[in-house]
Design a protein around this motif. Structure first.
Motif, PDB file in Angstrom:
ATOM      1  N   GLY A  98      11.186  -4.116   8.181  1.00  0.00           N
ATOM      2  CA  GLY A  98      10.310  -3.794   9.296  1.00  0.00           C
ATOM      3  C   GLY A  98      10.548  -4.636  10.533  1.00  0.00           C
ATOM      4  N   ARG A  99      10.486  -3.984  11.688  1.00  0.00           N
ATOM      5  CA  ARG A  99      10.668  -4.658  12.974  1.00  0.00           C
ATOM      6  C   ARG A  99       9.523  -4.274  13.893  1.00  0.00           C
ATOM      7  N   GLY A 100       9.220  -5.135  14.833  1.00  0.00           N
ATOM      8  CA  GLY A 100       8.151  -4.838  15.779  1.00  0.00           C
ATOM      9  C   GLY A 100       6.835  -4.636  15.045  1.00  0.00           C
ATOM     10  N   ARG A 101       6.140  -3.545  15.372  1.00  0.00           N
ATOM     11  CA  ARG A 101       4.880  -3.243  14.691  1.00  0.00           C
ATOM     12  C   ARG A 101       5.089  -3.040  13.203  1.00  0.00           C
ATOM     13  N   ASP A 102       6.231  -2.475  12.818  1.00  0.00           N
ATOM     14  CA  ASP A 102       6.504  -2.232  11.411  1.00  0.00           C
ATOM     15  C   ASP A 102       6.823  -3.504  10.643  1.00  0.00           C
ATOM     16  N   GLY A 103       6.945  -4.629  11.344  1.00  0.00           N
ATOM     17  CA  GLY A 103       7.253  -5.883  10.678  1.00  0.00           C
ATOM     18  C   GLY A 103       6.025  -6.577  10.106  1.00  0.00           C
ATOM     19  N   LYS A 104       4.840  -6.146  10.490  1.00  0.00           N
ATOM     20  CA  LYS A 104       3.618  -6.747   9.964  1.00  0.00           C
ATOM     21  C   LYS A 104       3.452  -6.406   8.494  1.00  0.00           C
ATOM     22  N   VAL A 105       2.769  -7.307   7.764  1.00  0.00           N
ATOM     23  CA  VAL A 105       2.612  -7.124   6.316  1.00  0.00           C
ATOM     24  C   VAL A 105       1.914  -5.807   6.004  1.00  0.00           C
ATOM     25  N   THR A 106       0.818  -5.518   6.724  1.00  0.00           N
ATOM     26  CA  THR A 106       0.090  -4.278   6.455  1.00  0.00           C
ATOM     27  C   THR A 106       0.953  -3.050   6.730  1.00  0.00           C
ATOM     28  N   ALA A 107       1.759  -3.121   7.796  1.00  0.00           N
ATOM     29  CA  ALA A 107       2.637  -1.996   8.129  1.00  0.00           C
ATOM     30  C   ALA A 107       3.694  -1.811   7.054  1.00  0.00           C
ATOM     31  N   ARG A 108       4.218  -2.907   6.537  1.00  0.00           N
ATOM     32  CA  ARG A 108       5.223  -2.814   5.476  1.00  0.00           C
ATOM     33  C   ARG A 108       4.630  -2.184   4.222  1.00  0.00           C
ATOM     34  N   ILE A 109       3.407  -2.607   3.880  1.00  0.00           N
ATOM     35  CA  ILE A 109       2.749  -2.052   2.691  1.00  0.00           C
ATOM     36  C   ILE A 109       2.502  -0.561   2.873  1.00  0.00           C
ATOM     37  N   MET A 110       2.030  -0.176   4.052  1.00  0.00           N
ATOM     38  CA  MET A 110       1.760   1.233   4.316  1.00  0.00           C
ATOM     39  C   MET A 110       3.039   2.059   4.272  1.00  0.00           C
ATOM     40  N   ASN A 111       4.114   1.535   4.842  1.00  0.00           N
ATOM     41  CA  ASN A 111       5.386   2.253   4.803  1.00  0.00           C
ATOM     42  C   ASN A 111       5.908   2.361   3.373  1.00  0.00           C
ATOM     43  N   GLY A 112       5.691   1.309   2.586  1.00  0.00           N
ATOM     44  CA  GLY A 112       6.085   1.367   1.189  1.00  0.00           C
ATOM     45  C   GLY A 112       5.320   2.440   0.439  1.00  0.00           C
ATOM     46  N   GLY A 113       4.006   2.519   0.697  1.00  0.00           N
ATOM     47  CA  GLY A 113       3.195   3.562   0.065  1.00  0.00           C
ATOM     48  C   GLY A 113       3.620   4.952   0.496  1.00  0.00           C
ATOM     49  N   ARG A 114       3.937   5.094   1.772  1.00  0.00           N
ATOM     50  CA  ARG A 114       4.407   6.394   2.265  1.00  0.00           C
ATOM     51  C   ARG A 114       5.751   6.765   1.644  1.00  0.00           C
ATOM     52  N   ALA A 115       6.604   5.765   1.444  1.00  0.00           N
ATOM     53  CA  ALA A 115       7.902   6.033   0.821  1.00  0.00           C
ATOM     54  C   ALA A 115       7.706   6.582  -0.593  1.00  0.00           C
ATOM     55  N   VAL A 116       6.800   5.971  -1.346  1.00  0.00           N
ATOM     56  CA  VAL A 116       6.514   6.443  -2.705  1.00  0.00           C
ATOM     57  C   VAL A 116       5.931   7.851  -2.661  1.00  0.00           C
ATOM     58  N   PHE A 117       5.011   8.077  -1.716  1.00  0.00           N
ATOM     59  CA  PHE A 117       4.385   9.399  -1.598  1.00  0.00           C
ATOM     60  C   PHE A 117       5.423  10.477  -1.308  1.00  0.00           C
ATOM     61  N   TYR A 118       6.285  10.223  -0.322  1.00  0.00           N
ATOM     62  CA  TYR A 118       7.264  11.247   0.034  1.00  0.00           C
ATOM     63  C   TYR A 118       8.342  11.412  -1.032  1.00  0.00           C
ATOM     64  N   ALA A 119       8.597  10.366  -1.794  1.00  0.00           N
ATOM     65  CA  ALA A 119       9.522  10.505  -2.923  1.00  0.00           C
ATOM     66  C   ALA A 119       8.928  11.454  -3.964  1.00  0.00           C
ATOM     67  N   SER A 120       7.613  11.339  -4.206  1.00  0.00           N
ATOM     68  CA  SER A 120       6.964  12.246  -5.157  1.00  0.00           C
ATOM     69  C   SER A 120       6.929  13.674  -4.619  1.00  0.00           C
ATOM     70  N   VAL A 121       6.731  13.818  -3.291  1.00  0.00           N
ATOM     71  CA  VAL A 121       6.745  15.148  -2.686  1.00  0.00           C
ATOM     72  C   VAL A 121       8.142  15.755  -2.794  1.00  0.00           C
ATOM     73  N   CYS A 122       9.154  14.932  -2.572  1.00  0.00           N
ATOM     74  CA  CYS A 122      10.545  15.390  -2.713  1.00  0.00           C
ATOM     75  C   CYS A 122      10.796  15.884  -4.135  1.00  0.00           C
TER      76      CYS A 122
END
Length: 275
Positions: A98-122
């Protein structure tokens, strides 16, 4: 000679880095297109339901079934699966580096959760393309709620999950109304009219999406309070519940249009999102 050799290597490495960045960006944009297709179809199905025209379930499974029934539908399903897989990869990379806004801990956690979600959708979309249709979203919601209620402190767990869904839904709607999404778009070189259209899509679509999420959370909370998994609803049943309000089917129509707007906003994000 040595200096020239170093410059060449630096240029080659810079070119490779640029290619990697472009590939990651392309993956994210493909994911936004896939998301847009599904949301537009869910909105169309919900409008059919509002006017009593049938059309199957107004959720992701219903949207995929709608695609499967069209010419070259299976090929499109595989393309959607690839798009969702790309979105999962893009979100996963954002979580890791993560960089910029995505570098924050909460943003990283949220992106990680979204990655898992979209992997399940895939995975679910790919399974759908192979003929494994499984159960609908409403049945899955009831099954998951029933299983969770049987766990130790299951009632509290389900209640907390419902509260989280409500909070997320309200948060999505509020951020959309505040136009927070504009921070992640690069519209500096677009005409004023285009900026106004994209803003309207983001506000209308985000508010509708948040409403659906919050309503689904309310049903999960009710299921916990009553200790009744039948009270839990998926996207389809949640959308149908809007037609049972004093506003009648017109509230469902409004929400359905909002979901279609969010689909169109996803297409705009594929074009102008800062990757």
């Amino acid at each position: 000679m040595a200096s020239s050799h170093i410059q060449k290597n630096h240029g080659r490495l810079g070119g490779n880095h640029l290619t990697q960045e472009e590939t990651v960006s392309a993956a994210g944009r493909a994911g936004f297109v896939a998301r847009g297709v599904v949301y537009v179809l869910i909105g169309v199905l919900a409008i059919r339901i509002a006017f009593g025209a049938g059309g199957g379930e107004a959720d992701r499974e219903g949207a995929l079934a709608e695609v499967a029934g069209k010419p070259f539908g299976i090929a499109v399903l595989w393309a959607l699966a690839v798009g969702f897989g790309c979105m999962a990869v893009w979100r996963g990379i954002a979580a890791v580096r993560g960089r910029g806004r995505d570098g924050k801990v909460t943003a990283r956690i949220m992106n990680g959760g979204r990655a898992v979600f979209y992997a399940s959708v895939c995975w679910g979309t790919a399974a759908f393309a192979t003929g494994d249709r499984g159960s609908g979203g409403d049945a899955k919601s009831r099954d998951w709620t029933r299983t969770a209620l049987q766990l130790p402190y299951g009632q509290q767990l389900v209640g907390a999950g419902g509260c989280v869904l409500i909070g997320v839904g309200v948060g999505i709607a509020v951020r959309a109304a505040m136009r927070r999404f504009l921070r992640r778009l690069d519209l500096s070189s677009t005409p004023t009219g285009t900026r106004h259209v994209v803003t309207a899509l983001g506000v209308g679509g985000g508010v509708a999406r948040g409403m659906v999420g919050a309503a689904a959370g309310i049903f999960v909370l009710v299921a916990a309070i009553r200790f009744d998994p039948q009270q839990a609803k998926g996207v389809d049943a949640t959308l149908r519940s809007f037609a049972g309000t004093p506003a009648g089917p017109w509230l469902l129509v409004a929400v359905a249009i909002g979901l279609m707007l969010f689909g169109a906003f996803s297409f705009a994000s594929a074009r102008w999102r800062r990757m």
